[in-house]
Structures are given as structure tokens and as C-alpha cells.
Design a protein around this motif. Structure first.
Motif, PDB file in Angstrom:
ATOM      1  N   SER A 140      49.432  -1.431   4.274  1.00  0.00           N
ATOM      2  CA  SER A 140      50.104  -0.244   4.904  1.00  0.00           C
ATOM      3  C   SER A 140      49.421   0.957   5.002  1.00  0.00           C
ATOM      4  CB  SER A 140      51.825   0.081   4.597  1.00  0.00           C
ATOM      5  OG  SER A 140      52.566  -0.964   4.780  1.00  0.00           O
ATOM      6  N   LEU A 141      49.708   1.800   6.014  1.00  0.00           N
ATOM      7  CA  LEU A 141      48.622   3.142   6.132  1.00  0.00           C
ATOM      8  C   LEU A 141      49.450   4.554   6.275  1.00  0.00           C
ATOM      9  CD1 LEU A 141      45.815   4.797   6.878  1.00  0.00           C
ATOM     10  CD2 LEU A 141      46.434   4.011   9.154  1.00  0.00           C
ATOM     11  N   LEU A 142      49.079   5.176   5.352  1.00  0.00           N
ATOM     12  CA  LEU A 142      49.770   6.663   5.572  1.00  0.00           C
ATOM     13  C   LEU A 142      48.381   7.338   5.963  1.00  0.00           C
ATOM     14  CD1 LEU A 142      51.700   7.152   2.246  1.00  0.00           C
ATOM     15  CD2 LEU A 142      52.459   6.182   4.407  1.00  0.00           C
ATOM     16  N   ALA A 143      48.548   7.741   7.298  1.00  0.00           N
ATOM     17  CA  ALA A 143      47.239   8.663   7.741  1.00  0.00           C
ATOM     18  C   ALA A 143      47.350  10.168   7.357  1.00  0.00           C
ATOM     19  CB  ALA A 143      47.374   8.485   9.535  1.00  0.00           C
ATOM     20  N   HIS A 144      46.274  10.579   7.878  1.00  0.00           N
ATOM     21  CA  HIS A 144      45.913  12.009   7.411  1.00  0.00           C
ATOM     22  C   HIS A 144      47.109  12.905   7.950  1.00  0.00           C
ATOM     23  CE1 HIS A 144      45.247  13.721  11.646  1.00  0.00           C
ATOM     24  NE2 HIS A 144      44.929  12.295  11.787  1.00  0.00           N
ATOM     25  N   ASP A 145      47.499  13.823   7.138  1.00  0.00           N
ATOM     26  CA  ASP A 145      48.443  14.933   7.127  1.00  0.00           C
ATOM     27  C   ASP A 145      49.605  14.494   7.354  1.00  0.00           C
ATOM     28  OD1 ASP A 145      46.497  17.276   7.383  1.00  0.00           O
ATOM     29  OD2 ASP A 145      45.510  16.022   8.671  1.00  0.00           O
ATOM     30  N   SER A 146      50.055  13.290   6.908  1.00  0.00           N
ATOM     31  CA  SER A 146      51.327  12.639   7.125  1.00  0.00           C
ATOM     32  C   SER A 146      52.269  12.958   5.715  1.00  0.00           C
ATOM     33  CB  SER A 146      51.454  10.979   7.186  1.00  0.00           C
ATOM     34  OG  SER A 146      50.802  10.461   6.115  1.00  0.00           O
ATOM     35  N   ARG A 147      53.449  13.198   6.049  1.00  0.00           N
ATOM     36  CA  ARG A 147      54.280  13.779   4.766  1.00  0.00           C
ATOM     37  C   ARG A 147      55.300  12.724   4.665  1.00  0.00           C
ATOM     38  NH1 ARG A 147      53.827  19.994   3.870  1.00  0.00           N
ATOM     39  NH2 ARG A 147      51.748  20.310   4.906  1.00  0.00           N
ATOM     40  N   SER A 195      46.853  -1.163   0.600  1.00  0.00           N
ATOM     41  CA  SER A 195      47.167  -0.072   1.198  1.00  0.00           C
ATOM     42  C   SER A 195      46.296   1.167   1.088  1.00  0.00           C
ATOM     43  CB  SER A 195      48.653   0.278   0.517  1.00  0.00           C
ATOM     44  OG  SER A 195      48.453   0.514  -0.928  1.00  0.00           O
ATOM     45  N   VAL A 196      46.475   2.018   2.009  1.00  0.00           N
ATOM     46  CA  VAL A 196      45.683   3.371   2.231  1.00  0.00           C
ATOM     47  C   VAL A 196      46.251   4.536   2.587  1.00  0.00           C
ATOM     48  CG1 VAL A 196      43.915   4.237   3.776  1.00  0.00           C
ATOM     49  CG2 VAL A 196      43.961   1.618   3.339  1.00  0.00           C
ATOM     50  N   MET A 197      45.863   5.589   1.997  1.00  0.00           N
ATOM     51  CA  MET A 197      46.550   6.848   2.165  1.00  0.00           C
ATOM     52  C   MET A 197      45.344   7.765   2.395  1.00  0.00           C
ATOM     53  SD  MET A 197      48.897   8.827  -0.459  1.00  0.00           S
ATOM     54  CE  MET A 197      49.798  10.452   0.038  1.00  0.00           C
ATOM     55  N   HIS A 198      45.271   8.269   3.463  1.00  0.00           N
ATOM     56  CA  HIS A 198      44.201   9.042   4.071  1.00  0.00           C
ATOM     57  C   HIS A 198      43.990  10.621   3.272  1.00  0.00           C
ATOM     58  CE1 HIS A 198      42.980   6.627   7.764  1.00  0.00           C
ATOM     59  NE2 HIS A 198      42.295   6.128   6.548  1.00  0.00           N
ATOM     60  N   ALA A 199      42.994  11.138   3.306  1.00  0.00           N
ATOM     61  CA  ALA A 199      42.908  12.614   2.927  1.00  0.00           C
ATOM     62  C   ALA A 199      43.315  13.222   4.426  1.00  0.00           C
ATOM     63  CB  ALA A 199      41.587  12.881   2.400  1.00  0.00           C
ATOM     64  N   PRO A 200      43.954  14.473   3.941  1.00  0.00           N
ATOM     65  CA  PRO A 200      44.105  15.376   5.165  1.00  0.00           C
ATOM     66  C   PRO A 200      42.952  16.047   6.181  1.00  0.00           C
ATOM     67  CG  PRO A 200      44.559  16.681   3.280  1.00  0.00           C
ATOM     68  CD  PRO A 200      44.000  15.448   2.822  1.00  0.00           C
ATOM     69  N   VAL A 201      43.075  16.185   7.308  1.00  0.00           N
ATOM     70  CA  VAL A 201      41.777  17.008   7.877  1.00  0.00           C
ATOM     71  C   VAL A 201      42.587  18.419   7.927  1.00  0.00           C
ATOM     72  CG1 VAL A 201      41.318  17.266  10.529  1.00  0.00           C
ATOM     73  CG2 VAL A 201      41.641  15.060   9.724  1.00  0.00           C
ATOM     74  N   GLN A 202      43.790  18.708   7.878  1.00  0.00           N
ATOM     75  CA  GLN A 202      44.035  20.111   7.574  1.00  0.00           C
ATOM     76  C   GLN A 202      44.442  20.589   6.173  1.00  0.00           C
ATOM     77  OE1 GLN A 202      47.252  20.857  10.396  1.00  0.00           O
ATOM     78  NE2 GLN A 202      45.725  20.642  12.237  1.00  0.00           N
ATOM     79  N   ASP A 203      45.947  20.172   5.731  1.00  0.00           N
ATOM     80  CA  ASP A 203      46.364  20.935   4.562  1.00  0.00           C
ATOM     81  C   ASP A 203      46.498  19.690   3.188  1.00  0.00           C
ATOM     82  OD1 ASP A 203      46.376  23.592   5.303  1.00  0.00           O
ATOM     83  OD2 ASP A 203      48.119  23.412   6.217  1.00  0.00           O
ATOM     84  N   ILE A 204      47.467  18.797   3.580  1.00  0.00           N
ATOM     85  CA  ILE A 204      47.965  18.029   2.645  1.00  0.00           C
ATOM     86  C   ILE A 204      48.514  16.617   3.365  1.00  0.00           C
ATOM     87  CG2 ILE A 204      50.334  18.876   2.625  1.00  0.00           C
ATOM     88  CD1 ILE A 204      50.220  18.535  -0.306  1.00  0.00           C
TER      89      ILE A 204
END
Length: 241
Positions: free
Chosen positions: A95-102, A73-82
């Protein structure tokens, strides 16, 4: 086994790591989380790579407590805040949690699911096996997308959607029971679905306020349907430059 940690990572207690886990800071991680083999937390996303030297890692990954991350599984770093995950949620293998997802608390991502960039999944929502949430799209509290669903539009509170593109099937009654709502809470929720009003209920008022706030912050990607749309979008890009 200790993970490979790169950068500034604030780590809680009693976290479990299988082999090959990589965590890239800045990140804040709570207690009692499980990270399956070869899961990656905080790695750069495609957008960050495209920005190259102009991208600065100012935002951070935030993970609460009691969460499960399956293998790969992958959780990306944000491009903006979090990029954020609440408490007691499950991120299935692959599964993937892409950048800046909450993603909120008590959320379920089954195996091989994707939450697109800036996507929002509120408490007690879920994605079935192989499902995906379009970037900048919201899933409301207690909502669920069935197996292999492609969620391209906001899913309302308590809705069960299926298909590609995903369409409303019925209310997700199973979630109302699973989350432990008592009879009073269920009665309040039924009144909301019947009348569309959240007045008189602290629980429903809070849920509706959180949902409306999420949808107001998350602006859907513009869909180009004609050559005139293409010309207009090019004009906007030139104006931004």
C-alpha cells in the motif's frame, strides 16, 4: 534488525523492523510500530523528482504509535508540509500513502491500497483490498470503501461506499461497533444522521468539526470536461507563471 536511516529521524521506543526497511528524514516516529520487509518511509515522490533542484525537503513525515506497515508499503515524504499517520492504524502490504496525505488513528488500509497526494482519511475509516482514494479527497470518520473501490468524491461520516467510481451503499454499522461506541454515543450518532445537526453532543460535534475542516482544506482537482475548460486552464497556468 536496524533499518537504513538517511537524514534526521527522531525514533521512539520498541519499534520493530524487518529486513530491507528504509527511512528517510526528516521524520518523527513514535513507539511500538512494526515495519514489514522492504517498507520505505519518507522517500521522494514523483512530484518532488519533477521539481528537481527547486524542491527543498522542508516538510517531514510524522508517524504516531502502535502502527503496522506491511511488506513493501510506502509512505512518501511531503512536497509541502507533512505526510502524517496517527496511532494504531494498519497499512497493508504493497500500500501507498502518497505525499502530503493525512491518515488518522485506527485507520485500516488493506493490501494494495493507495491514498493519493493530499488525501485525508479520518479516524476509524478504511479502504478494502485494492481500493484507492483520489488525490485531495476526504474519507470521513467511520467510513469504508469496499474491495477494489475507486473513491473519487468525498465520503461522508459513517458511509460505506462500493464500486468504480465508488457510490454510497449504506451506513457502515460495523465500524460503529468496532470503535467501541457505547449506547449513548450511538444514540447521539443516530440523531446526527437523522437530523443533520451535531448540537448537544461533544463526540459528534468534534467529529463533524474535524470532517468539515478537512473538506474545507482539501480542494478537489479541477476536472476538464470541454475545450473551453482546457483554454481556461491554460490561461490560469500562464497567469501563474
Amino acid at each position: 534488525m536496524e533499518p537504513l536511516i538517511v537524514g534526521d529521524v527522531a525514533m521512539g521506543r520498541r519499534n520493530t523492523f524487518e529486513s530491507g526497511v528504509v527511512i528517510v528524514g526528516p521524520a518523527v516516529i513514535g513507539d511500538d510500530n512494526f515495519f514489514g520487509a522492504y517498507s520505505v518511509i519518507g522517500g521522494p515522490c514523483r512530484q518532488a523528482h519533477r521539481l528537481g533542484a527547486t524542491w527543498r525537503r522542508n516538510g517531514r513525515v510524522r508517524i504516531g504509535s502502535g502502527n503496522y506497515f506491511g511488506e513493501h508499503s510506502v509512505m512518501h515524504a511531503p512536497v509541502q508540509d507533512i505526510t502524517a499517520l496517527g496511532d494504531n492504524s494498519s497499512v497493508g502490504a504493497g500500500s501507498l500513502l502518497a505525499h502530503d496525505s493525512r491518515v488518522g488513528s485506527h485507520v485500516t488500509l488493506s493490501v494494495n491500497c493507495t491514498v493519493g497526494g493530499h488525501g485525508v482519511m479520518l479516524d476509524w475509516s478504511g479502504l478494502g483490498i485494492g481500493s484507492s482514494l483520489h488525490p485531495r479527497t476526504v474519507m470521513g470518520h467511520w467510513s469504508f470503501a469496499g474491495m477494489a473501490a475507486a473513491v473519487t468524491r468525498t465520503v461522508g461520516i459513517g458511509e460505506l461506499v462500493v464500486g468504480n467510481p465508488a457510490r454510497f451503499l449504506r451506513l457502515n454499522y460495523e465500524a460503529f461497533v468496532r470503535c467501541g461506541l457505547d449506547r449513548a454515543g450511538l444514540a447521539q450518532l443516530r440523531r446526527y444522521f437523522d437530523t443533520g445537526h451535531a448540537s448537544g453532543s461533544a463526540l459528534v460535534s468534534r467529529v463533524v468539526a474535524e470532517f468539515e475542516s478537512a473538506t474545507s482544506r482539501t480542494i478537489r482537482n479541477r476536472v476538464l470536461r470541454s475545450w473551453s475548460d482546457v483554454d481556461l486552464e491554460i490561461s490560469r497556468e500562464v497567469a501563474r507563471d
